[in-house]
Design a protein around this motif. Sequence first.
Motif, PDB file in Angstrom:
ATOM      1  N   GLY A  69       0.806  -1.205   0.000  1.00 14.75           N
ATOM      2  CA  GLY A  69       0.000   0.000   0.000  1.00 14.75           C
ATOM      3  C   GLY A  69       0.844   1.261   0.000  1.00 14.75           C
ATOM      4  N   VAL A  71       0.380   5.929  -0.428  1.00 15.35           N
ATOM      5  CA  VAL A  71      -0.401   7.124  -0.746  1.00 15.35           C
ATOM      6  C   VAL A  71       0.130   7.667  -2.061  1.00 15.35           C
ATOM      7  CG1 VAL A  71      -1.002   9.452   0.019  1.00 15.35           C
ATOM      8  CG2 VAL A  71      -0.831   7.600   1.682  1.00 15.35           C
ATOM      9  N   ASP A  85      -4.215  12.901  -2.818  1.00 12.96           N
ATOM     10  CA  ASP A  85      -3.447  12.014  -1.942  1.00 12.96           C
ATOM     11  C   ASP A  85      -4.265  10.766  -1.626  1.00 12.96           C
ATOM     12  OD1 ASP A  85      -1.051  13.205  -1.772  1.00 12.96           O
ATOM     13  OD2 ASP A  85      -1.280  14.015   0.238  1.00 12.96           O
ATOM     14  N   GLU A  86      -4.583  10.019  -2.655  1.00 12.54           N
ATOM     15  CA  GLU A  86      -5.409   8.838  -2.474  1.00 12.54           C
ATOM     16  C   GLU A  86      -4.543   7.655  -2.055  1.00 12.54           C
ATOM     17  OE1 GLU A  86      -7.116   8.514  -6.318  1.00 12.54           O
ATOM     18  OE2 GLU A  86      -8.804   9.826  -5.878  1.00 12.54           O
ATOM     19  N   TYR A  87      -5.143   6.749  -1.272  1.00 15.96           N
ATOM     20  CA  TYR A  87      -4.436   5.542  -0.838  1.00 15.96           C
ATOM     21  C   TYR A  87      -4.653   4.445  -1.882  1.00 15.96           C
ATOM     22  CZ  TYR A  87      -2.973   1.513   1.845  1.00 15.96           C
ATOM     23  OH  TYR A  87      -2.336   0.368   2.244  1.00 15.96           O
ATOM     24  N   CYS A  88      -3.581   3.756  -2.222  1.00 23.27           N
ATOM     25  CA  CYS A  88      -3.658   2.724  -3.257  1.00 23.27           C
ATOM     26  C   CYS A  88      -2.929   1.466  -2.782  1.00 23.27           C
ATOM     27  CB  CYS A  88      -2.997   3.188  -4.558  1.00 23.27           C
ATOM     28  SG  CYS A  88      -3.555   4.780  -5.170  1.00 23.27           S
TER      29      CYS A  88
END
Length: 280
Positions: A69, A71, A85-88
């Motif tokens: 994971g 950001v 700033d999405e979490y992936c």
Amino acid sequence: MKMQDLCEHLDVVQKKIGYWFDNEDLLLQAFTRSSYSSQYGGENNEVLEFLGDRVLDFYVVKIIADRFGFVKSQSDYYDEENDLDEYCIVAHKNEAAFTELKKQIVSNETLAKTIDKLGLFKYMYLGDTDLENPKFKDNLIKVKADLFEAILGAVAIDSDWNQDELQNVVEYMLQIDDFLEDVDTEEPRPSKFQLENAVTTLKELSEKGRCSIPEYDQSEEQVLMNDGSLMWECTCYIRSWAMKHTAYATSKKEAKRYAAYLVLCDFYGLPDEFAEEDNE
């Protein structure tokens, strides 16, 4: 298989699971089937198995998130003006792919194989209703999986839900790295930074005022290369970035694309995916 009394092998079992109990009665309970407790009294492992099932799911997902994971702002391809700033999770893997990986890791088959590998089944306390049931052997995979989860449940209670201890036991017993070693952690290059879209990307950036209009200087004839081959030459120049790159390809179109691509790589600090091919 000849069953053995767990009380006589507590140190061996605790070493195998990577955890030493303050309350060893919890470990004994984890190895006790309801058939045994119904016959001889005491507690069985069903409640501990229920707890361990939740512990296992949580920590397998946590381990996947820890390993894969990020950001978006941590990405090499982060576009500060356009990205959030999405979490992936590693971008080439979608939710479905990791769901399947998680299901494989926590499956009854995997847990049963782990119990077999650690040699723990022989320490289970089984009642006559199990031992005398001819169909019991057909249910051994589930029985062993329940034992695995019950051990985790026992560790959870004994450690007062200590996160480090629980994660360590999950990783230690499952040898989870064996499942994760083949996961490709390389983040795929977004389409706007790929070779085939480089000219379009520079054009769009200039239209948004983020760079000057790209200037291309293409050769009118093919250029003789050091290896004797003939290639088309193109130079891409972005004045506002003070960047200029020249590329060579077998067609005018590809030379223009490659030159634009090299400028993008330079400005965003990205590797040239084709550099090794060019040098070979």
